[in-house]
Structure formats: structure tokens, C-alpha cells
Design a protein around this motif. Sequence first.
Motif, PDB file in Angstrom:
ATOM      1  N   ILE A 250       0.580  -1.680   0.154  1.00 45.84           N
ATOM      2  CA  ILE A 250      -0.056  -0.461  -0.012  1.00 45.84           C
ATOM      3  C   ILE A 250       1.150   1.554   0.042  1.00 45.84           C
ATOM      4  CG2 ILE A 250      -0.130  -0.115   2.743  1.00 45.84           C
ATOM      5  CD1 ILE A 250      -3.232   0.925   1.948  1.00 45.84           C
ATOM      6  N   ASP A 251       1.931   1.316  -0.148  1.00 50.87           N
ATOM      7  CA  ASP A 251       3.081   2.527   0.638  1.00 50.87           C
ATOM      8  C   ASP A 251       3.086   2.681  -0.222  1.00 50.87           C
ATOM      9  OD1 ASP A 251       5.162   0.151  -0.043  1.00 50.87           O
ATOM     10  OD2 ASP A 251       5.457   0.844   2.156  1.00 50.87           O
ATOM     11  N   CYS A 252       3.208   3.019  -1.850  1.00 53.83           N
ATOM     12  CA  CYS A 252       4.101   3.169  -2.977  1.00 53.83           C
ATOM     13  C   CYS A 252       1.956   4.177  -3.678  1.00 53.83           C
ATOM     14  CB  CYS A 252       3.941   2.771  -3.971  1.00 53.83           C
ATOM     15  SG  CYS A 252       5.421   2.848  -3.502  1.00 53.83           S
ATOM     16  N   THR A 253       0.638   3.711  -2.952  1.00 55.45           N
ATOM     17  CA  THR A 253      -0.624   4.485  -2.821  1.00 55.45           C
ATOM     18  C   THR A 253      -1.608   5.218  -2.067  1.00 55.45           C
ATOM     19  OG1 THR A 253      -0.638   2.278  -3.786  1.00 55.45           O
ATOM     20  CG2 THR A 253      -2.623   2.851  -3.836  1.00 55.45           C
ATOM     21  N   PHE A 254      -1.462   4.672  -0.710  1.00 62.50           N
ATOM     22  CA  PHE A 254      -1.793   5.476   0.258  1.00 62.50           C
ATOM     23  C   PHE A 254      -0.542   5.876   1.371  1.00 62.50           C
ATOM     24  CE2 PHE A 254      -5.637   5.949   3.269  1.00 62.50           C
ATOM     25  CZ  PHE A 254      -6.714   6.559   2.428  1.00 62.50           C
ATOM     26  N   VAL A 255      -0.271   6.901   1.693  1.00 60.97           N
ATOM     27  CA  VAL A 255       0.858   7.334   2.294  1.00 60.97           C
ATOM     28  C   VAL A 255       0.535   7.982   3.947  1.00 60.97           C
ATOM     29  CG1 VAL A 255       2.892   7.989   2.562  1.00 60.97           C
ATOM     30  CG2 VAL A 255       2.552   6.872   1.106  1.00 60.97           C
ATOM     31  N   PRO A 256      -0.108   8.437   4.472  1.00 59.49           N
ATOM     32  CA  PRO A 256      -0.446   8.791   5.769  1.00 59.49           C
ATOM     33  C   PRO A 256       1.038   9.714   6.206  1.00 59.49           C
ATOM     34  CG  PRO A 256      -0.454   6.909   6.643  1.00 59.49           C
ATOM     35  CD  PRO A 256      -0.398   6.752   5.548  1.00 59.49           C
ATOM     36  N   LEU A 257       0.693  11.127   6.326  1.00 64.02           N
ATOM     37  CA  LEU A 257       1.848  11.922   7.125  1.00 64.02           C
ATOM     38  C   LEU A 257       2.271  12.125   8.110  1.00 64.02           C
ATOM     39  CD1 LEU A 257       2.409  13.570   3.333  1.00 64.02           C
ATOM     40  CD2 LEU A 257       3.809  11.904   4.334  1.00 64.02           C
ATOM     41  N   ARG A 258       1.137  12.485   8.554  1.00 61.77           N
ATOM     42  CA  ARG A 258       0.547  13.226  10.181  1.00 61.77           C
ATOM     43  C   ARG A 258      -0.528  12.774  10.553  1.00 61.77           C
ATOM     44  NH1 ARG A 258       1.590  19.138   8.212  1.00 61.77           N
ATOM     45  NH2 ARG A 258      -0.439  19.813   7.408  1.00 61.77           N
ATOM     46  N   THR A 259      -1.710  13.227  11.408  1.00 64.16           N
ATOM     47  CA  THR A 259      -3.021  13.086  12.057  1.00 64.16           C
ATOM     48  C   THR A 259      -3.871  13.753  10.631  1.00 64.16           C
ATOM     49  OG1 THR A 259      -2.358  12.305  13.952  1.00 64.16           O
ATOM     50  CG2 THR A 259      -5.220  13.476  13.981  1.00 64.16           C
TER      51      THR A 259
END
Length: 373
Positions: A250-259
Amino acid sequence: MANGDGTAVVNSWNEWDTLREVVVGSADGACYEPTEPGNRPQVRDRPDEPFPTGPKPPEVIAKANEELDRLAEVLESRGIVVRRPAPYDFSQPLRTPHFGVENQYCAVCPRDVMITVGNEIIEATMSRRARYFEYEPYRHLVYEYWESDPRISWTVAPKPTMASAMYREEFWTWPLEERHRRMHQSEFCVTQDEVVFDAADMNRFGRDIVVQESMTTNRAGIRWLKRHLEPRGFRVHPVHFPLDYFPSHIDCTFVPLRTGLILTNPDRPLREDEVALFTENDWKLVEAPEPVLSNSEMPTHCQSSKWLSMNVLSISPTTVICEEQEAPLHDLLTDMGFEVLTVPFRNVFEFGGSLHCATWDIRRDGTAEDLFP
Ligand code: DAV
């Protein structure tokens, strides 16, 4: 729930809290990924050329190691403890009761196999034969953490047989129209009969875990994660990106950066009915800019897409490490208030991952938060 006070030796609840200890992969001993039912590696733009087998050339390994070592130095300069995998002979063939494979792969991408969920370490089942024993280079670390702190739990997910019946080999020959027609069925190269997941199909958001159904994670795998994690107080949310016809990790598609903020892939929108979880909780989805390298400019033996550009590593809610040449992404992140650190990482792309893939966080600040109340 298993919610400690944040002081355990292994403690990481999301992808962005301040990082204290991390494992950085190593290209030592890396081999080309073998052709097998769950993987049909191709030489870039020359699909008819046979894909090489056996160990990768020493110079390819040395260049990747230089970049991995540089990443380790940058992390250490920020006070983060860096650990590395143990040496492992990936050129050994495997023979189990159910399959044989001529060589194994590498320890460049710990993220694919190992995951920290709160105070628990989970070793994924994995989905490919050549990666069956990929947990081994990390076991010395797992034992060390597990022995040093009684609050740590350690779970090995059930190993699938990886026998031929576990795979759907026609998947590889479906024409594009067929893939489009099937895009909402989520049927890829693994069937639904056994529990299958790679750790990198998960994103952690406090007590919520998002899991992508993919070529490397099936519905039985997600069911296992649900039944394992939900009694421990987590909620597991399956997600889908129907326009990605070859989804893996999932980490080239949907990448949470902070809350409240997620970097998304403009080519792979989240399924419409799954967006609400985020928007109804006031999360902002921001599209990543076009990568600097096109797909055909990626390294010849790299099996991942140009979207490795967005495979960033957050070392705090305000600091992100990016590949040094991805200037449009640096600008976007800077505009959103992040401090952007950069390292060269293009030679690691050859091994299928970038900064998030090549790491596994052991300890970050923080405890289990409810971010989707
Ligand atoms: O989106 O190209 C990346 C896989 C990283 N382990 C992609 C897949």
C-alpha cells in the motif's frame, strides 16, 4: 486493549510519530527474484528477454548498500537508533513439501515482511515462495526485543503452503480489458483458500489498521488480521484501489503523513465507498505530484512502478525523508509545513522499494489513539 504507556522497547502505533529506533534493510547477498506462480518478473520494456536468476552483480549490490548506509547515517544524525538485518545466503534454493524455488530474494525491504502493531511484532505469511523465509535475517532482533521487555508480544502468522493450487496463474495472461472488467472483484494471482498477506499492505493509524486487498494479500489474510487484531482493541479496514491492476503493497498508493493528512496516488483512487472513513473524520487526501522518473526510466530490473517516488519515511509528524531527486514532492511537502530531508535512493529502486519499504519501525513515540472516533 494492549495499550501501554508508550515506553516499551517495541512501540509503534502509526506511520508518523517521532521515530526512535528503526531497522534499515541491506542488499548483502541479494538475488534476482525468481519466476514463480506468484511473480512474473520482467526486464523493463523488454518483456520477452529472460529475467536473470541467481545473485545480483556485486556492483549493483554495492551501489544500493551505499545508499542504505547513507540513510542509516542520516537517521543516526537525528538521534535514531538504527539496526540492520543479519547476513543471509539468499542464493540457497528452497525445497518444502509443497514447492521448490531456485533462489531466495533479499533483505532490502524489511517493511514487506515485518510489522510493529503497537507493542506487538507480527511476521507476515508472505505471498511468494522466494520470500518464505524472509523473516530470518530479522530474527536476532526479534529475539533481542522479545527477551528484553516482557510487554512485547511476537506473532508469526500461519504459513501458507504456497503450493500450485494457492495461485491463479492465468492472472498473468489476462488482457487489459479483462483486468478492467474484473477490477471490482479483487481476484489476483493468489486464490482465497489460504491465509496470505505481506506486511506492506497495511497502514497503521493508531487503533485503526487499513489493509489493501492485493496480489500479495487476499481476503483470508485480511480475515486473519481482523480476528487476530480486533480482540486486542484494533479495528481492521479492508481497502481497495480498483484502477491498480497489479496492486502489491500500500505504501506507493496511500501514505499517511500525520494525523489528518494522507498522500494519495492520482492514478489509483481509493474505492468510492471507502473514502468516507477518512473524509467523515476530517482527514485530507492530497494527491502526490507526478514522479520525476517515468515508468520506463526506472531501473531495468525493478518490478515496482514510478510511484516509488511517494514511498517516503516519516521520522516525525513534521519531518519526512524523500528521495533526493523528487523535487515536486519536496515542494508539495514543504508547502504543507514539513521539513523535508533528502537522500539518494535510486539504486535501491532496483530492489523494488524506496525509503518506507527499506525500513521497519521498532519504536516511535505515542500510544494507541482513536483517530476515527
Ligand atoms: O506501487 O509500484 C511498490 C511495491 C513496494 N514494495 C508499486 C508497488
